[in-house]
Write a protein that holds these residues in place. Structure first.
Motif, PDB file in Angstrom:
ATOM      1  N   THR A   1       3.866  -6.157 -13.543  1.00  0.00           N
ATOM      2  CA  THR A   1       4.113  -7.595 -13.479  1.00  0.00           C
ATOM      3  C   THR A   1       4.241  -8.070 -12.038  1.00  0.00           C
TER       4      THR A   1
ATOM      5  N   HIS B   1       6.882 -10.309 -10.092  1.00  0.00           N
ATOM      6  CA  HIS B   1       8.257 -10.772 -10.289  1.00  0.00           C
ATOM      7  C   HIS B   1       8.718 -11.436  -8.995  1.00  0.00           C
TER       8      HIS B   1
ATOM      9  N   GLU C   1       4.955 -20.523  -9.586  1.00  0.00           N
ATOM     10  CA  GLU C   1       4.531 -20.967 -10.911  1.00  0.00           C
ATOM     11  C   GLU C   1       3.175 -20.380 -11.271  1.00  0.00           C
TER      12      GLU C   1
ATOM     13  N   ASP D   1       5.102 -13.628 -13.428  1.00  0.00           N
ATOM     14  CA  ASP D   1       5.392 -13.419 -14.843  1.00  0.00           C
ATOM     15  C   ASP D   1       6.872 -13.658 -15.134  1.00  0.00           C
ATOM     16  N   ARG D   2       7.719 -13.304 -14.167  1.00  0.00           N
ATOM     17  CA  ARG D   2       9.154 -13.446 -14.359  1.00  0.00           C
ATOM     18  C   ARG D   2       9.804 -13.827 -13.037  1.00  0.00           C
TER      19      ARG D   2
ATOM     20  N   THR E   1      10.937 -16.979 -17.404  1.00  0.00           N
ATOM     21  CA  THR E   1       9.644 -17.484 -16.969  1.00  0.00           C
ATOM     22  C   THR E   1       9.848 -18.726 -16.100  1.00  0.00           C
ATOM     23  N   TYR E   2       8.777 -19.178 -15.464  1.00  0.00           N
ATOM     24  CA  TYR E   2       8.897 -20.389 -14.653  1.00  0.00           C
ATOM     25  C   TYR E   2       9.339 -21.575 -15.512  1.00  0.00           C
TER      26      TYR E   2
ATOM     27  N   GLU F   1      11.160 -21.596 -18.081  1.00  0.00           N
ATOM     28  CA  GLU F   1      12.576 -21.482 -18.433  1.00  0.00           C
ATOM     29  C   GLU F   1      13.484 -21.802 -17.251  1.00  0.00           C
TER      30      GLU F   1
END
Length: 253
Positions: free
Chosen positions: A32, A34, A211, A215-216, A230-231, A233
């Motif tokens: 990912t 991050h 953004e 991924d996180r 996530t973005y 959230e």
């Protein structure tokens, strides 16, 4: 169960009574991109320095691929495949682009950095160096002195030098800092490309980049984790918006 390539557990760093990182736990999933974000003074750089062994934690533990690396040195974790862009971002300005990448390749094939070796003795590294330069769009600049590259291309050369170290986990510290829109777009696309098959942990202020890439996201405030997700959230999290000067559109600024 998700596979975490890097974990920080209850990480704390104090400087003469000031707590820069406060009981921070972080999990980075394999494969990912991050991001660590947060307002100025949130502890992002200190956290990065702890994870890359430039600093030792006051307490807490760090794991890479399930192995405790809390007491490891920066050189030891680099040999494990954890490479920070800052560690090799000081490109050699009066060497060619190709020669800069060859320095990293000498390390990746188990050699030390022999700057005094003859040109001919290093030719066996040229093909791989050119493959890496092609991957970052610098193959046409292979014979150019690094000092003559535009700023955005110098950052691309830093990525090439990072890739030459054969990283498993790349840690990128403000990869788009100081760039204009054109260079930001180019470097964003480059990060997305080189992240294929690798894991990336990055500190970044440009929320458009975060953004589009990540991924996180982990949001820090006063050395502690404020929010994670996530973005979508974190960008709508009221605590996060308050941390960014209380402006609801701050994350899109």
């Amino acid at each position: 169960m998700s596979e975490y390539i890097l974990e920080a557990r209850n990480l704390t760093k104090c400087f003469k009574g000031f707590t820069a990182v406060d009981d921070l736990s972080l999990e980075v999933e394999k494969g990912t991109i991050h991001a660590l974000i947060g307002p100025n003074g949130a502890g992002k750089t200190t956290c990065f320095n702890l994870l890359t062994k430039f600093l030792s934690p006051t307490s807490g533990e760090i794991y890479f691929r399930g192995k405790d690396i809390t007491r490891a040195t920066a050189a030891q974790i680099a040999n494990m495949g954890i490479v920070r862009s800052f560690q090799i971002s000081a490109i050699f300005p009066h060497m060619t682009v190709l020669e800069n990448v060859r320095v990293g390749l000498q390390k990746s094939v188990g050699s030390t950095f022999h700057f005094w070796k003859s040109e001919a003795s290093l030719h066996h590294l040229n093909d791989r160096a050119m493959e890496i330069l092609s991957e970052v769009g610098l193959d046409v600049f292979s014979e150019t002195l690094a000092v003559h590259l535009p700023y955005g291309r110098k950052r691309a050369l830093e990525f090439a030098a990072t890739l030459a170290m054969d990283p498993v986990l790349m840690l990128l510290d403000e990869p788009t800092q100081g760039m204009g829109h054109e260079d930001v777009d180019r470097v964003t696309a480059l990060i997305r490309k080189v992240a294929s098959g690798r894991t990336v942990l990055m500190v970044e202020h440009n929320m458009s980049v975060v953004e589009g890439l990540c991924d996180r996201i982990t949001v820090l405030q006063r050395g502690a984790v404020l929010a994670e997700g996530t973005y979508a959230e974190v960008s709508t999290n009221q605590q996060v918006m308050q941390a960014y000067m209380g402006v609801e559109t701050a994350l899109d600024a």
